[in-house]
Design a protein around this motif. Sequence first.
Motif, PDB file in Angstrom:
ATOM      1  N   VAL A 156     -23.513   6.156 -30.614  1.00 22.23           N
ATOM      2  CA  VAL A 156     -23.064   7.653 -31.162  1.00 22.23           C
ATOM      3  C   VAL A 156     -24.467   8.401 -31.102  1.00 22.23           C
ATOM      4  O   VAL A 156     -25.282   8.002 -31.765  1.00 22.23           O
ATOM      5  CB  VAL A 156     -22.528   7.406 -32.514  1.00 22.23           C
ATOM      6  CG1 VAL A 156     -22.047   9.020 -32.885  1.00 22.23           C
ATOM      7  CG2 VAL A 156     -21.261   6.471 -32.309  1.00 22.23           C
ATOM      8  N   VAL A 157     -24.274   9.631 -30.379  1.00 26.20           N
ATOM      9  CA  VAL A 157     -25.664  10.326 -30.434  1.00 26.20           C
ATOM     10  C   VAL A 157     -25.223  11.730 -30.993  1.00 26.20           C
ATOM     11  O   VAL A 157     -26.212  12.506 -30.953  1.00 26.20           O
ATOM     12  CB  VAL A 157     -26.001  10.641 -28.972  1.00 26.20           C
ATOM     13  CG1 VAL A 157     -26.572   9.246 -28.470  1.00 26.20           C
ATOM     14  CG2 VAL A 157     -24.877  11.321 -28.012  1.00 26.20           C
ATOM     15  N   ASN A 158     -23.970  12.037 -31.307  1.00 24.22           N
ATOM     16  CA  ASN A 158     -23.876  13.222 -32.082  1.00 24.22           C
ATOM     17  C   ASN A 158     -22.523  13.263 -32.630  1.00 24.22           C
ATOM     18  O   ASN A 158     -21.462  12.340 -32.333  1.00 24.22           O
ATOM     19  CB  ASN A 158     -23.744  14.489 -31.076  1.00 24.22           C
ATOM     20  CG  ASN A 158     -22.713  14.203 -30.009  1.00 24.22           C
ATOM     21  OD1 ASN A 158     -22.801  13.702 -28.792  1.00 24.22           O
ATOM     22  ND2 ASN A 158     -21.728  14.779 -30.119  1.00 24.22           N
ATOM     23  N   LEU A 207     -23.398  23.232 -34.641  1.00 25.13           N
ATOM     24  CA  LEU A 207     -22.975  23.168 -33.117  1.00 25.13           C
ATOM     25  C   LEU A 207     -23.703  21.936 -32.598  1.00 25.13           C
ATOM     26  O   LEU A 207     -24.621  21.408 -33.084  1.00 25.13           O
ATOM     27  CB  LEU A 207     -23.381  24.434 -32.150  1.00 25.13           C
ATOM     28  CG  LEU A 207     -22.547  25.721 -32.919  1.00 25.13           C
ATOM     29  CD1 LEU A 207     -23.218  26.811 -31.737  1.00 25.13           C
ATOM     30  CD2 LEU A 207     -21.300  25.614 -32.794  1.00 25.13           C
ATOM     31  N   ILE A 208     -23.190  21.303 -31.335  1.00 30.40           N
ATOM     32  CA  ILE A 208     -23.786  20.372 -30.689  1.00 30.40           C
ATOM     33  C   ILE A 208     -25.092  20.680 -29.856  1.00 30.40           C
ATOM     34  O   ILE A 208     -24.751  21.449 -28.827  1.00 30.40           O
ATOM     35  CB  ILE A 208     -22.911  19.465 -29.916  1.00 30.40           C
ATOM     36  CG1 ILE A 208     -21.634  18.939 -30.848  1.00 30.40           C
ATOM     37  CG2 ILE A 208     -23.562  18.123 -29.497  1.00 30.40           C
ATOM     38  CD1 ILE A 208     -20.453  18.295 -30.179  1.00 30.40           C
ATOM     39  N   SER A 209     -26.272  20.391 -30.147  1.00 32.88           N
ATOM     40  CA  SER A 209     -27.262  20.702 -29.253  1.00 32.88           C
ATOM     41  C   SER A 209     -28.020  19.449 -28.555  1.00 32.88           C
ATOM     42  O   SER A 209     -27.804  18.349 -29.008  1.00 32.88           O
ATOM     43  CB  SER A 209     -28.464  21.131 -29.977  1.00 32.88           C
ATOM     44  OG  SER A 209     -29.179  20.158 -30.646  1.00 32.88           O
ATOM     45  N   ASN A 225     -22.894   3.360 -22.891  1.00 38.76           N
ATOM     46  CA  ASN A 225     -22.442   4.722 -22.914  1.00 38.76           C
ATOM     47  C   ASN A 225     -22.841   5.282 -24.422  1.00 38.76           C
ATOM     48  O   ASN A 225     -22.867   4.975 -25.439  1.00 38.76           O
ATOM     49  CB  ASN A 225     -20.955   4.544 -22.769  1.00 38.76           C
ATOM     50  CG  ASN A 225     -20.469   3.895 -21.719  1.00 38.76           C
ATOM     51  OD1 ASN A 225     -20.296   2.782 -21.685  1.00 38.76           O
ATOM     52  ND2 ASN A 225     -19.907   4.712 -20.571  1.00 38.76           N
ATOM     53  N   ALA A 226     -23.309   6.635 -24.107  1.00 40.65           N
ATOM     54  CA  ALA A 226     -23.483   7.623 -25.237  1.00 40.65           C
ATOM     55  C   ALA A 226     -22.104   8.180 -25.468  1.00 40.65           C
ATOM     56  O   ALA A 226     -21.743   8.763 -24.596  1.00 40.65           O
ATOM     57  CB  ALA A 226     -24.586   8.567 -24.646  1.00 40.65           C
ATOM     58  N   VAL A 227     -22.105   8.314 -26.776  1.00 36.87           N
ATOM     59  CA  VAL A 227     -20.767   8.821 -27.192  1.00 36.87           C
ATOM     60  C   VAL A 227     -20.854   9.885 -28.347  1.00 36.87           C
ATOM     61  O   VAL A 227     -21.938   9.792 -29.039  1.00 36.87           O
ATOM     62  CB  VAL A 227     -19.733   7.858 -27.383  1.00 36.87           C
ATOM     63  CG1 VAL A 227     -19.337   6.979 -26.284  1.00 36.87           C
ATOM     64  CG2 VAL A 227     -20.050   7.003 -28.537  1.00 36.87           C
ATOM     65  N   GLY A 228     -20.024  10.706 -28.403  1.00 34.60           N
ATOM     66  CA  GLY A 228     -19.630  11.523 -29.819  1.00 34.60           C
ATOM     67  C   GLY A 228     -19.104  10.611 -30.602  1.00 34.60           C
ATOM     68  O   GLY A 228     -17.937  10.034 -30.250  1.00 34.60           O
ATOM     69  N   GLY A 229     -19.320  10.918 -32.072  1.00 32.52           N
ATOM     70  CA  GLY A 229     -18.255  10.263 -32.973  1.00 32.52           C
ATOM     71  C   GLY A 229     -17.188  10.991 -33.696  1.00 32.52           C
ATOM     72  O   GLY A 229     -17.607  12.226 -33.969  1.00 32.52           O
TER      73      GLY A 229
HETATM   74  N1  HPA Z   1     -18.191  14.166 -26.240  1.00 32.82           N
HETATM   75  C1  HPA Z   1     -18.037  13.898 -24.943  1.00 32.82           C
HETATM   76  N2  HPA Z   1     -19.074  12.908 -24.661  1.00 32.82           N
HETATM   77  C2  HPA Z   1     -20.129  12.735 -25.181  1.00 32.82           C
HETATM   78  C3  HPA Z   1     -20.405  13.350 -26.244  1.00 32.82           C
HETATM   79  C4  HPA Z   1     -19.357  14.223 -27.042  1.00 32.82           C
HETATM   80  O1  HPA Z   1     -19.475  14.577 -28.057  1.00 32.82           O
HETATM   81  N3  HPA Z   1     -21.454  12.980 -26.879  1.00 32.82           N
HETATM   82  C5  HPA Z   1     -22.094  12.283 -25.802  1.00 32.82           C
HETATM   83  N4  HPA Z   1     -21.173  12.059 -24.674  1.00 32.82           N
END
Ligand code: HPA
Length: 246
Positions: A207-209, A218-220, A85-89
């Motif tokens: 963690v991708v952002n 901002l998140i791009s 899973n890609a997620v935000g930190g």
């Molecule tokens: N928020 C929710 N889902 C995500 C994020 C985030 O910042 N980055 C990647 N998936």
Amino acid sequence: MTVHAIIGGTGLTQLEGLTITAALNVDTPYGAPSAPLLRGDFAGREVLFVARHGHPHRIPPHQVNYRANLWALKQCGAQAVLAVNAVGGIHRQMGAGHLCVPHQLIDYTFGREQTFFEGILDHVTHVDFSYPYDEPLRQRLIDALRAEQFAHSERGVYACTQGPRLETAAEIDRLERDGCDIVGMTGMPEAALARELELPYACLALVVNPAAGRSSGLISMADIERALGDGIDQIKAVLGRALSAA
Ligand code: HPA
């Protein structure tokens, strides 16, 4: 030997290094999975792979047919699931590129098909979900991360939001107050459905952002895509090592 399923998230719509022996078009009582299931050999182990968002990437998190994906994987012989899973930190430690093996989650999603136990039932079932991730499977990911010496966290609370929009800074503040460390949109109901099917399940989160309000800008999408591109080799290395230890 245990047949593992790998559910690939954003950035992992195909698993390079997978020697494909069959592409399976599976139908389930819940409809079709996101993509044909790929059976093959990865790191010397038999695996089943499905791209959660389809291949090419086209299904947003709230429209993924999680039930069909899990059902089809089980039907084709999966005995355990490794989810990527890609997620935000959210937590300070969770900068872009960091890997995390969450030990807990909080579900903030709504309106998703989230159980196999509905319709006309013989009896009502409430599965235990105190510890949503399988500890031995988590440990294998952790051992692989240690061996590879990648920056990682061995615990973390995953917040699953509805999306597809990203969160507001205030929403992230709330998630932090709730004790969440990372935030994504696809961890649920996937983990709960795996539990209902009695499939051990663990998550490898990249963690991708920095989450909303956790950086000066901002998140791009460009930044997210860059972090995904940079992290994908690490993910494959960890999966390969975790599988070969199985
Ligand atoms: N928020 C929710 N889902 C995500 C994020 C985030 O910042 N980055 C990647 N998936």
